[in-house]
Structure formats: C-alpha cells, structure tokens
Scaffold this motif. Structure first.
Motif, PDB file in Angstrom:
ATOM      1  N   SER A  84       0.827  -1.205   0.000  1.00  0.00           N
ATOM      2  CA  SER A  84       0.000   0.000   0.000  1.00  0.00           C
ATOM      3  C   SER A  84       0.864   1.260   0.000  1.00  0.00           C
ATOM      4  CB  SER A  84      -0.938  -0.003   1.212  1.00  0.00           C
ATOM      5  OG  SER A  84      -1.862   1.057   1.145  1.00  0.00           O
ATOM      6  N   ARG A  85       2.008   1.213   0.662  1.00  0.00           N
ATOM      7  CA  ARG A  85       2.951   2.345   0.574  1.00  0.00           C
ATOM      8  C   ARG A  85       3.341   2.571  -0.886  1.00  0.00           C
ATOM      9  NH1 ARG A  85       6.395   4.401   5.022  1.00  0.00           N
ATOM     10  NH2 ARG A  85       5.783   3.456   7.001  1.00  0.00           N
ATOM     11  N   ASN A  86       3.651   1.493  -1.588  1.00  0.00           N
ATOM     12  CA  ASN A  86       4.014   1.617  -2.994  1.00  0.00           C
ATOM     13  C   ASN A  86       2.872   2.206  -3.814  1.00  0.00           C
ATOM     14  OD1 ASN A  86       6.780   0.081  -3.964  1.00  0.00           O
ATOM     15  ND2 ASN A  86       6.035  -0.686  -2.006  1.00  0.00           N
ATOM     16  N   GLY A  87       1.641   1.796  -3.483  1.00  0.00           N
ATOM     17  CA  GLY A  87       0.487   2.374  -4.162  1.00  0.00           C
ATOM     18  C   GLY A  87       0.420   3.873  -3.964  1.00  0.00           C
ATOM     19  N   GLY A  88       0.692   4.334  -2.749  1.00  0.00           N
ATOM     20  CA  GLY A  88       0.702   5.767  -2.472  1.00  0.00           C
ATOM     21  C   GLY A  88       1.794   6.487  -3.235  1.00  0.00           C
TER      22      GLY A  88
END
Length: 380
Positions: A84-88
């Motif tokens: 999810s960090r990567n998605g952000g």
C-alpha cells in the motif's frame, strides 16, 4: 502473540471438500435477519471501522500497520502495508516532477482513479476479515461464519476456519494474496472503463514495457544507517497469474529472513507513510518542489544519486497531491469458482534475493531520458 504452525499439514483435499460444501449455499441464504442482535452489532461495528479507515491511501496504509503490530501472526497485514505504501508513491508520482512531463492531466487522473479504486476495494474486502479475526480472539470463539454477511468470499471463510485450527501463517497470507487479486480481477482489471482509460492505453503499455512498476521495501542499513531497498518488479499487471505470483514472491522476500524482516519493520516504524518518496530517500526526493518551472528538463540522476548542483526530484505528500474520493459501492459477487487456485497454496517457499537497486535506478533514468526525448520533439 499467536505462534505460527511451522510444518504445514497437507490439507488441500480437506479445503476442496469444504469449499464444495460452501459453494452449495446461495448468496441469498445469507440474510442478516437470521442473525442475533449481538452478531448484527459485530457486523455493524466492523463496517463502521472499515469505512473510517478506508478514507484514503494514508489511512489504509496506517491501519494495516497498526493491525500487524497488534497481530504479527497475520503476515499479510505487513505485506499489505508495504504494498500500500508503494500504491501511495505511485499515486503521488502522478503529481511529482517527472510523470506530469510525460502524461496529460486526463491520463494522470485516469491512472490515479485506477490505483485508488484498487486500493479502496482491497481494503474494504480484507480489513473486515482482520477485524473479525480480532473479534474472534476477543470472544475466544470462531466467528468466521459471519464473513459472508460482510460480502467476503467463501474461499476466505474456509481458509480462516483452517487458520483458526492449524495456525498456518504462510498459508493464510498466500490465500489472502489469491483472494485480493481475484477480487480485483473483475472489479478493476476486467472493468471496461479502466481497460479503455488505463490498461489498454499506450502510456500504460510503455509503463509496463519500461519496467517502471517496481515494488520496493525500504529497510534500515545497519552499516550506513541510511535506508536501502529490496523488492521485485511486476510484469504484465493485467495478468492475474503474474500478480498472484509476485505477491507470493514478495511475501517470501519479506518473511524468509528474520534480519531483513526486522530491518524493514524498523524502517516502517520510524517513517510514517506520507505518500512522498522522500519518506525513504530524502537525498534524492523532496516533498517541496525545488525545481524551476518550464518545459525544459535536464538529467539530474545517475545510479540513484543527484548530479552535482541538481535539485532533488519533487515527490509531494498524498494530502497535497490528491483529494479524497467518494467511491461507489463494490459489486457484491463471489469470485470463487475454480478449485485450481488451491495450487498456489502448495507452492514451496523459494529463496528470494530481492536485489532491485540497479533496476530501480535504471527505470528512473529511463523516465528522465523519455522526458528529454519528448522535449526534443515538441519543444524544438
């Protein structure tokens, strides 16, 4: 803390039998009118809490991490946090220094909608599962029979029941990977709107071809004290099998070495997620735009280091890049129909090196060269 069962029993035939039994139940048979007030209250509280934390990528990412801290036996929660960090970061790249020079406003808005919808859908499906597990622990009672009332697949009801019995943390994590990617398949990947506006566009195909779609896990380097990265690259994003396989590889990368796992957790604990890539590389990215306006662009990086005298790459925090989105309700349809997905649960753990630094740096340089090439064509 719940201990994980180390030696996985061969129970795929048992799972298949249980899934066949569950598949006989029609969705219409799960009516909340059959539940007790106590059970309805649990479902309502889970729905309320899920909605609260499903506000944006920042709140989702934090919720995954806090849940993992409370329940480290649920390995997927940490994996979900990091992905999810990567998605952000992918979302804020669309408003940063580089991609706006290659994509139109409409293209970037479409890409953000695609990323945001997927991020939102996964959370509203998986976080209620986590909260129901939390309730089961608190009540010391298996409550996973309530999952269908939360619109969760029968596949995960069977998997959670087996986790409650066997405590196989790896099997649960892989099953959650299978579930989330199948859940997204019809709702996002096969969605005609997203196919027309993102997946079938030249811009997305170039994004995939140039290998810009890296998933990285920052970790503290004990020698330098600076963050370094490990990770993997997703090829053919629109292929379900590829997405499940990279999810399993990332899981093994994260959990197969205790020292690496601890270094990643230490980094995550010290760096709250903002959506800016400056969270992990402050000497290369900056949350404030330091570059001069205008179409001209000259290369700033080599091997992920700034060239002498060059300004850092602008990578804004999510709160300044994109407004929160009001989502339409998710389609209520169970994805499970093929017992072949059990094959993934039998895949043995593989040694994953996770070396991605060179590939990541090369991709960054390719983006810069693409910008310069575009300028040479359109701004002669």
């Amino acid at each position: 803390m719940i201990n994980c069962f180390k030696k996985r029993p061969k129970i795929n035939q048992k799972l298949k039998k249980q899934l066949k039994q569950k598949a006989k139940q029609l969705p219409s048979s799960f009516s909340k009118s059959d539940l007790t007030p106590w059970e309805i209250n649990i479902i309502e509280q889970i729905d309320k809490k899920t909605t609260k934390f499903n506000k944006n990528n920042i709140t989702r990412t934090k919720a995954y991490y806090e849940f993992y801290r409370a329940h480290p036996e649920i390995h997927w929660a940490l994996l979900g946090h990091l992905v999810s960090r990567n998605g952000g970061w992918n979302m804020t790249d669309l408003k940063g220094d580089l991609l706006p020079r290659l994509m139109t406003n409409r293209e970037r808005e479409n890409f953000f909608s695609f990323l945001e919808r997927g991020n939102w859908l996964i959370f509203q499906d998986v976080f209620p599962q986590c909260l129901l597990y939390q309730q089961s622990l608190a009540k010391q009672k298996n409550l996973f029979y309530l999952l269908p009332y939360l619109d969760v697949s029968i596949f995960m009801e069977v998997i959670w029941n087996n986790f409650w019995e066997y405590r196989d943390c790896r099997q649960l994590a892989i099953a959650m990977i299978i579930n989330e990617q199948n859940y997204l398949e019809e709702r996002v990947i096969q969605n005609k709107h997203f196919q027309d506006t993102v997946l079938h566009t030249i811009e997305f195909k170039l994004y995939d071809t140039f290998r810009f779609n890296h998933i990285i896990f920052p970790k503290l380097n004990e020698i330098t004290g600076r963050p370094s990265v490990v990770g993997d690259t997703l090829y053919q994003f629109d292929e379900l099998h590829q997405r499940i396989n990279i999810g399993i590889r990332l899981y093994d990368l994260l959990f197969q070495r205790k020292a690496r796992l601890q270094a990643i957790i230490q980094w995550a604990a010290k760096h709250p997620h903002t959506g800016s890539r400056s969270d992990y590389w402050k000497d290369l990215f900056h949350p404030v735009n330091e570059s001069a306006p205008g179409p001209s662009y000259k290369r700033r990086t080599k091997n992920c280091r700034l060239k002498k005298g060059k300004t850092r790459i602008y990578s804004p925090p999510l709160q300044f890049a994109w407004a929160d989105v009001e989502h339409k309700e998710a389609e209520k349809k169970d994805w499970f129909h093929d017992y072949q997905v059990l094959y993934y649960l039998d895949k043995s753990e593989k040694e994953i090196g996770g070396e991605i630094y060179d590939d990541y740096c090369n991709a960054l340089e390719k983006i810069e060269l693409a910008i310069i090439a575009k300028n040479a064509i359109f701004f002669k």
